[in-house]
Design an enzyme around this catalytic site. Structure first.
Site, mmCIF file in Angstrom:
data_model
loop_
_atom_site.group_PDB
_atom_site.id
_atom_site.type_symbol
_atom_site.label_atom_id
_atom_site.label_comp_id
_atom_site.label_asym_id
_atom_site.label_seq_id
_atom_site.Cartn_x
_atom_site.Cartn_y
_atom_site.Cartn_z
ATOM 1 N N ASP A 95 0.850 -1.176 0.000
ATOM 2 C CA ASP A 95 0.000 0.000 0.000
ATOM 3 C C ASP A 95 0.897 1.241 0.000
ATOM 4 O O ASP A 95 1.729 1.388 0.898
ATOM 5 C CB ASP A 95 -0.825 -0.037 1.300
ATOM 6 C CG ASP A 95 -2.194 0.552 1.151
ATOM 7 O OD1 ASP A 95 -2.298 1.579 0.472
ATOM 8 O OD2 ASP A 95 -3.142 -0.011 1.720
ATOM 9 N N ASP A 196 -3.072 4.578 -2.328
ATOM 10 C CA ASP A 196 -4.092 5.118 -1.438
ATOM 11 C C ASP A 196 -4.634 6.453 -1.962
ATOM 12 O O ASP A 196 -3.834 7.326 -2.348
ATOM 13 C CB ASP A 196 -3.431 5.336 -0.070
ATOM 14 C CG ASP A 196 -4.406 5.733 1.010
ATOM 15 O OD1 ASP A 196 -5.320 4.950 1.297
ATOM 16 O OD2 ASP A 196 -4.249 6.839 1.575
ATOM 17 N N GLU A 248 -6.852 3.496 -5.441
ATOM 18 C CA GLU A 248 -8.072 3.746 -4.668
ATOM 19 C C GLU A 248 -8.586 5.111 -5.079
ATOM 20 O O GLU A 248 -7.911 6.118 -4.877
ATOM 21 C CB GLU A 248 -7.770 3.728 -3.168
ATOM 22 C CG GLU A 248 -9.058 3.821 -2.365
ATOM 23 C CD GLU A 248 -8.870 4.380 -0.968
ATOM 24 O OE1 GLU A 248 -9.742 4.152 -0.122
ATOM 25 O OE2 GLU A 248 -7.868 5.070 -0.711
ATOM 26 N N HIS A 322 -10.850 -2.762 4.616
ATOM 27 C CA HIS A 322 -10.668 -2.284 5.990
ATOM 28 C C HIS A 322 -11.424 -0.997 6.285
ATOM 29 O O HIS A 322 -11.419 -0.539 7.420
ATOM 30 C CB HIS A 322 -9.176 -2.084 6.235
ATOM 31 C CG HIS A 322 -8.605 -1.012 5.347
ATOM 32 N ND1 HIS A 322 -8.526 -1.147 3.976
ATOM 33 C CD2 HIS A 322 -8.146 0.224 5.624
ATOM 34 C CE1 HIS A 322 -8.037 -0.035 3.459
ATOM 35 N NE2 HIS A 322 -7.800 0.811 4.438
ATOM 36 N N ASP A 323 -12.039 -0.394 5.261
ATOM 37 C CA ASP A 323 -12.776 0.861 5.469
ATOM 38 C C ASP A 323 -14.284 0.675 5.415
ATOM 39 O O ASP A 323 -15.028 1.651 5.532
ATOM 40 C CB ASP A 323 -12.406 1.871 4.372
ATOM 41 C CG ASP A 323 -10.988 2.366 4.475
ATOM 42 O OD1 ASP A 323 -10.449 2.396 5.595
ATOM 43 O OD2 ASP A 323 -10.413 2.734 3.433
#
Ligand code: NOJ
Length: 548
Positions: A95, A196, A248, A322-323
């Site tokens: 990431d 990200d 993302e 994870h969000d």
């Protein structure tokens, strides 16, 4: 290089497996679970950041891009992980957090000391007047997006937490630093990169948001975005024929994504977009609850499938990360039909055109955490919004209920391996509370069932790896007006696949657009052996038919 037969598994390392009894997951813990992932059949692991960070935002506040936080382990541990993963046919995706750094990062600290070179790495503006920030933009984690620094009499921009200062991508030195970081990890054997919130790096102007919203129209998919991505590609991962990259993309558009992830665009291999995960936001507001709007969900997913396909661009496919709250709690039924709905949701995503991502625990139906007290939450977004919503006049019960549905911590609780203490994640108190249900819902229990969710995921993964129609077939929506069922075809030359998914707990009838004699059943979560043109689907039934 885009490989259409790949399946990525996301590990939230802090919560995956603790090996050294400190309540934190770590690299050696992951190594001890590689056989499990090999059995599942995935070929990439995406890790959320494990590098040095004050952990205000669980690693998305980076203090040092090149070293592991010792709580995760050492570089030697990581090298062993790369070797052991490789032996099992698994590659690593890292990431890269390049929209911002932690304010504890050396660059920001040197900026504060007055070094112009580093001050220019960040975005500074004068306030509009004493105590008035440069504009009305709001941080995504609540409050103004600007923080005042007295010694400069200026504000720095932070689209996320106050400890996450936005980098200034107009500065070529910043762009070079980011490319160098990617190359550093490439040299360590990393071929995959997830970038990200990468569509926020090009800010167009710094005016007030006229709609008094958060300002996103001025920093989302900005004017230089494509140029920056092409540059990063050329200067780093694009030199590696094996690379796999995903961006993302926050609040993005199909028009931009066909370029970000277009086959010849030389930007990224694929994109995460989030519109389909806002269908249960009332008036598009994350903290306002409403039941998921199923027709909107269908419409959005269809639009993205068709829009990307038309321009030969590629989607990342996912419900969980994870969000996001757990999909089985959100779009399925995490009680009576947990198993059925977990399989249906998996099937619905895995048969689409794109690359599927599986988030740890999804493969055996982990649910939302349903914490009952604010002290159980760790996530900065959740704890900030708790205060904001109370101040707006909501009751404590209401706010806790909202967090039970929406908090990112729903996905971040320890992995439930078995029914031992803390689900086998750790034998000491974990950094975040384990879920109450780990004694029933865990990987070992699921796998004792011959008809397990895990086995269903194994099957879907094998189908993608071996069937060109799943990798490359054209997507065609069917039964578009059906109010309970999401259905589509995939077509490749003479081959055809029909996927039908009932999103509700009631039985529902569908009439398929063609006679399905000659089709075989590829996937079923009810042991269905054959089908007619008219089918009565059971609660949360998924049925995938195939004709060669
Ligand atoms: C998106 C990440 O997925 C999320 O966890 C993080 O808080 C923000 N970007 C900020 O880096």
């Amino acid at each position: 290089m885009l490989r259409k037969d790949k399946i990525v598994y996301q590990i939230y390392p802090k919560s995956f497996q603790d090996s050294d009894h400190d309540g934190w997951g770590d690299i050696r813990g992951v190594i001890s679970r590689l056989d499990y992932l090999q059995e599942l059949g995935i070929n990439y692991i995406w890790f959320n950041p494990m590098i040095v960070s004050p952990q205000k935002d669980n690693g998305y506040d980076v203090k040092d891009y090149r070293n592991f936080d010792p709580r995760y382990g050492t570089m030697e541990d990581f090298e062993e992980l790369v070797r052991e993963a490789k032996k099992r046919g698994i590659d690593i995706m890292f990431d890269m957090v390049f929209n911002h750094t932690s304010t504890e990062h050396e660059w920001f600290q040197r900026a504060l000391k007055g070094e112009t070179k580093y001050k220019n790495y960040y975005i500074w503006r004068k306030g509009k007047g004493p105590g008035v920030p440069p504009n009305n933009w709001q941080s995504k984690f609540a409050g103004s997006a600007w923080e005042y620094v007295e010694q400069f009499d200026e504000y720095y921009l932070h689209l996320f937490d106050v400890s996450q200062a936005d980098l200034d991508w107009t500065n070529p030195d910043v762009r070079q630093e980011c490319a160098d970081i990617v190359n550093y990890w490439r040299a360590k054997g990393v071929h995959g990169f997830r970038f990200d919130v990468i569509n926020l790096i090009s800010k167009s102007s710094f005016e007030d948001d006229p709609n008094n919203f958060d300002g996103r129209q001025f920093y989302t998919d900005g004017p230089k975005e494509h140029e920056y991505l092409k540059g990063l590609n050329r200067a780093s991962f694009g030199q590696d024929p094996e690379h796999l990259t995903v961006g993302e993309m926050s609040s993005t558009t199909i028009e931009n994504c066909v370029q970000y992830a277009g086959e010849d665009a030389e930007e990224l291999d694929m994109v995460f977009s989030f519109h389909h995960l806002k269908v249960d936001y009332k008036n598009k507001m994350k903290w306002e609850l409403q039941a998921a709007d199923f027709m909107e969900l269908k419409e959005l997913l269809t639009k993205w499938q068709l829009g990307m396909q038309e321009k030969n661009a590629w989607n990342a496919l996912f419900w969980n990360c994870h969000d996001q709250p757990r999909s089985v709690s959100r779009f399925g039924d995490d009680k009576e039909y947990r198993k059925e709905s977990a399989k249906m949701l998996g099937s619905m995503i895995h048969m689409l055109r794109g690359t599927p991502y599986i988030y740890q625990g999804e493969e055996f139906g982990m649910t939302n955490a349903y914490f009952t007290d604010i002290s159980e939450y760790v996530d900065v977004e959740s704890t900030n919004i708790y205060d904001v919503l109370l101040n707006e006049g909501k009751s404590k019960e209401e706010v806790l209920h909202i967090l039970q549905e929406r908090s990112r911590d729903n996905a971040r609780t320890p992995m439930q391996w078995d029914d031992s203490e803390n689900g086998g994640f750790s034998d000491v108190t974990p950094w975040i509370r384990s879920q109450a249900n780990y004694r029933e819902i865990n990987a070992a229990n699921d796998r004792r069932d011959p008809d397990s969710i895990f086995a269903f995921y194994q099957k879907m993964i094998q189908l993608r790896k071996t069937m060109p129609i799943i990798q490359e077939g054209l997507f065609e929506p069917i039964l578009e007006d059906h109010e309970k069922v999401f259905a589509y075809k995939r077509v490749l030359d003479r081959e055809c696949l029909i996927a039908v998914n009932n999103f509700f707990r009631e039985e529902t009838e569908v009439r398929l657009p063609e006679d399905v004699k000659g089709y075989s059943v590829l996937l079923s979560n009810y042991d269905r052996k054959d089908a007619e043109q008219t089918v009565t689907l059971k609660p949360y039934e998924t049925l995938v038919l195939y004709k060669a």
